[in-house]
Enzyme design. Structure first.
Site, PDB file in Angstrom:
ATOM      1  CG  LEU A   1       5.822   7.293  -0.510  1.00 55.21           C
ATOM      2  CD1 LEU A   1       4.802   6.772   0.481  1.00 55.21           C
ATOM      3  CD2 LEU A   1       7.237   7.018  -0.023  1.00 55.21           C
TER       4      LEU A   1
ATOM      5  CB  VAL B   1      -0.968   0.000   1.204  1.00 60.30           C
ATOM      6  CG1 VAL B   1      -1.765   1.302   1.246  1.00 60.30           C
ATOM      7  CG2 VAL B   1      -1.914  -1.196   1.126  1.00 60.30           C
ATOM      8  CB  CYS B   2       3.847   2.203   1.965  1.00 58.13           C
ATOM      9  SG  CYS B   2       3.155   1.987   3.623  1.00 58.13           S
ATOM     10  CB  THR B   3       4.848   0.358  -3.031  1.00 62.63           C
ATOM     11  OG1 THR B   3       5.778  -0.270  -2.136  1.00 62.63           O
ATOM     12  CG2 THR B   3       5.480   0.473  -4.408  1.00 62.63           C
TER      13      THR B   3
END
Length: 267
Positions: free
Chosen positions: A104, A99-101
């Site tokens: 960002l 999810v963070c990938t």
């Protein structure tokens, strides 16, 4: 490391005893001159700031706490780095996570949209600087973009703690998905908290900045689901007919005395 602070020491921290940020200057001087070890100096500063703010919540209208940190674009002091821009300061739970990938990567693609609004992104997690730099390559490869904003390395959690980004009842080891929108006066204008499992809508963050900037310059508020260019609402406190006519020459539609729609100014 935990610095015990007596009642007498707390008194020394008061603004009345140290006016004009003299305490911060003293801390800076002590850290730079008395602590030759850079790492210890950083811990000393972060612990003093942690004790100044404690577990106090950061509220809309508060000055965003200043701090120093290592980032993927070098060491920064937050207020100095922010300059006269709006800042979207947000945390992500961990590097090398799906999810963070995507978050960002999408933020990187919004660089021009941020720039149009005089805004920029600043990101933080409790991972190391080395991991951040390795992960950026994955983001750029999988999301087909170029990451051109700093990511703070906060392995000691000092900045994340300062900004209440770690919620122990969710996960004491990582940050939640916190967002702070900070204006050029370094005031917190909005905050959003998501759990680690839910990716954020960064188009909504752009919409929020649009609303804040519009309402700063005009006596209007933005209604539900408003987007740039839609009709806005005249603030209820504005009642003088002559002033209303001057400010809103395109007229308005009164649904109720307190609910008056008008075309967005300057559109």
């Amino acid at each position: 490391l935990r610095l015990g602070v007596s009642h007498q020491d707390q008194a020394l921290h008061s603004n009345s005893f140290f006016p004009d940020r003299a305490l911060e200057k003293l801390i800076d001087s002590f850290r730079c001159r008395a602590l030759d070890c850079f790492f210890l100096g950083t811990i000393f500063w972060s612990e003093i700031k942690r004790q100044e703010y404690g577990n106090m919540s950061l509220l809309i209208g508060d000055v965003a706490p200043d701090f120093e940190a290592e980032t993927t674009e070098g060491r920064i002091r937050f207020h100095e780095w922010a300059g006269d821009d709006w800042v979207v300061f947000f945390s992500h739970p961990a590097d090398f996570t799906p999810v963070c990938t995507t978050e960002l990567g999408y933020t990187a693609k919004l660089k021009d949209e941020f720039a149009k609004r005089g805004a920029k992104a600043l990101v933080i997690s409790v991972d190391s600087l080395e991991d951040h730099k390795k992960w950026i390559a994955d983001i750029e490869e999988t999301q087909n973009t170029s990451v051109q904003f700093p990511i703070i390395a906060d392995p000691d959690r000092s900045v994340a703690t300062l900004y209440n980004m770690i919620h122990p009842n969710a996960d004491a080891k990582v940050t939640v998905r916190a967002v702070y929108v900070v204006d050029p006066n370094k005031k917190i204008r909005a905050s959003i908290i998501y759990p680690p499992s839910a990716g954020r809508n960064f188009d909504e963050i752009l919409r929020l900045i649009d609303s804040l900037q519009l309402t700063d310059g005009h006596k209007v508020a933005t209604p539900v689901n408003w987007n740039d260019g839609d009709d806005v609402i005249i603030v209820p406190s504005l009642t003088d007919p002559n002033e209303i006519a001057r400010l809103f020459p395109k007229g308005y539609k009164a649904v109720k005395p307190y609910l008056r729609y008008t075309p967005q100014p300057e559109k």
